[in-house]
Design a protein around this motif. Structure first.
Motif, PDB file in Angstrom:
ATOM      1  N   ASP A 238      40.594  43.765  43.575  1.00  0.00           N
ATOM      2  CA  ASP A 238      39.413  43.020  43.597  1.00  0.00           C
ATOM      3  C   ASP A 238      38.944  42.455  41.966  1.00  0.00           C
ATOM      4  OD1 ASP A 238      38.723  43.347  46.247  1.00  0.00           O
ATOM      5  OD2 ASP A 238      37.760  45.214  45.686  1.00  0.00           O
ATOM      6  N   GLY A 239      40.149  42.817  41.233  1.00  0.00           N
ATOM      7  CA  GLY A 239      39.716  42.207  39.862  1.00  0.00           C
ATOM      8  C   GLY A 239      38.726  42.878  39.031  1.00  0.00           C
ATOM      9  N   GLU A 240      38.508  44.047  39.316  1.00  0.00           N
ATOM     10  CA  GLU A 240      37.336  44.931  38.784  1.00  0.00           C
ATOM     11  C   GLU A 240      37.535  45.722  37.607  1.00  0.00           C
ATOM     12  OE1 GLU A 240      35.686  46.918  42.201  1.00  0.00           O
ATOM     13  OE2 GLU A 240      34.653  44.976  42.900  1.00  0.00           O
ATOM     14  N   LEU A 241      38.866  46.138  37.302  1.00  0.00           N
ATOM     15  CA  LEU A 241      39.430  47.083  36.265  1.00  0.00           C
ATOM     16  C   LEU A 241      39.204  46.263  35.075  1.00  0.00           C
ATOM     17  CD1 LEU A 241      42.142  48.835  38.216  1.00  0.00           C
ATOM     18  CD2 LEU A 241      39.882  49.331  38.098  1.00  0.00           C
ATOM     19  N   ASP A 242      39.223  46.934  34.126  1.00  0.00           N
ATOM     20  CA  ASP A 242      39.206  46.803  32.663  1.00  0.00           C
ATOM     21  C   ASP A 242      40.760  46.573  32.104  1.00  0.00           C
ATOM     22  OD1 ASP A 242      40.307  49.202  31.979  1.00  0.00           O
ATOM     23  OD2 ASP A 242      38.078  49.816  31.669  1.00  0.00           O
TER      24      ASP A 242
ATOM     25  N   GLY B 122      42.073  49.689  44.825  1.00  0.00           N
ATOM     26  CA  GLY B 122      41.102  48.645  45.364  1.00  0.00           C
ATOM     27  C   GLY B 122      40.509  47.740  44.140  1.00  0.00           C
ATOM     28  N   GLY B 123      40.216  48.631  43.079  1.00  0.00           N
ATOM     29  CA  GLY B 123      39.688  47.740  41.984  1.00  0.00           C
ATOM     30  C   GLY B 123      40.411  46.785  41.408  1.00  0.00           C
ATOM     31  N   LEU B 124      41.731  47.200  41.377  1.00  0.00           N
ATOM     32  CA  LEU B 124      42.871  46.010  40.969  1.00  0.00           C
ATOM     33  C   LEU B 124      43.138  44.925  41.684  1.00  0.00           C
ATOM     34  CD1 LEU B 124      45.149  45.601  38.799  1.00  0.00           C
ATOM     35  CD2 LEU B 124      46.882  46.816  40.552  1.00  0.00           C
TER      36      LEU B 124
END
Length: 250
Positions: free
Chosen positions: A16-20, A12-14
């Motif tokens: 949404d572009g939320e991962l480092d 989900g983070g990937l």
């Protein structure tokens, strides 16, 4: 085939572009070999695209947006945000707290594209089967292995007496260039030493929790990356330069 339980939040983070950069590289490497997670990623991307379509996603009314912008929590002390380096701004509260801890010990320099690519490459190499193309503790095998595969000859000293045994080597890519990656171990940790011709930025920094140390020697640029502490990575640099070039490290 269901997605892996330990990857669901990361998928989900990937989307949404939320991962480092480090976690992005790890998830992408996992998805490449896991059918269940690949299907889940495709499903999440399809849902996101549907929600973004006209007539589905509702725009915030201008009056509400103005009221939100006027909240005291958003308007007080705006300058304090800019006291932090750029790479500390995005991310969740947990990531921000970890970054603030790193900032105490790290010069306030912005991350470069090269730093991000070095960390991503280092993380990818830790996936099973990606660490070395030639696995050996002998410099007499690793050094000639690079012959004919790249147009320069990286030094490959054996550093086991200094606590950094050689593990092998591989080819990698940084900024679209084919580079040599010489792999060493430090106890249970891995040190990736990237080498390519020319000069580059030098110095020590921390990126996404990984220590990076870069220097120039003999017409080559070196970049060491590991999850060991900066002090230990500096010991590696000293051992490598002293052994490879018989110079006093700068």
């Amino acid at each position: 085939m269901p997605a892996c339980t330990d990857q669901e939040l990361l998928l989900g983070g990937l989307v949404d572009g939320e991962l480092d950069a480090a976690n992005t590289a790890m998830v992408e490497a996992h998805v490449a070999r896991c059918d269940g997670c690949r299907e889940e990623l495709e499903r999440l991307q399809a849902i996101r695209n549907l929600l973004a379509a006209d007539g589905v996603r509702h725009a915030t009314p201008s009056a509400l947006a103005q009221r939100i912008a006027g909240l005291p929590e958003l308007s007080e002390k705006p300058a304090r945000r800019h006291l932090l380096p750029g790479w500390l701004v995005p991310g969740a509260a947990g990531a921000l707290a970890a970054s603030l801890a790193l900032a105490t010990f790290t010069p306030l320099t912005s991350a470069s594209v090269v730093d991000e690519q070095l960390v991503s490459s280092h993380v990818r190499s830790l996936q099973p089967g990606h660490l070395t193309d030639v696995q050996t503790t002998s410099q007499h095998i690793v050094k000639p292995w690079f012959n004919g595969r790249i147009d320069f000859a990286p030094p490959v000293p054996e550093l086991a007496p200094q606590g950094f045994p050689l593990a092998g080597g591989r080819l990698d890519s940084i900024e679209g260039k084919t580079v040599a990656a010489i792999v060493y171990h430090r106890r249970l940790h891995t040190v990736n030493l990237y080498v390519w011709p020319g000069d580059g930025q030098v110095g020590r920094r921390t990126q996404e929790g990984f220590a990076i140390d870069q220097w120039n020697d003999g017409g080559l640029h070196f970049a060491a990356v590991s999850d060991i502490g900066p002090a230990e990575l500096d010991q590696f640099k000293t051992a490598f330069r002293t052994t490879a070039y018989s110079t006093v490290p700068r």
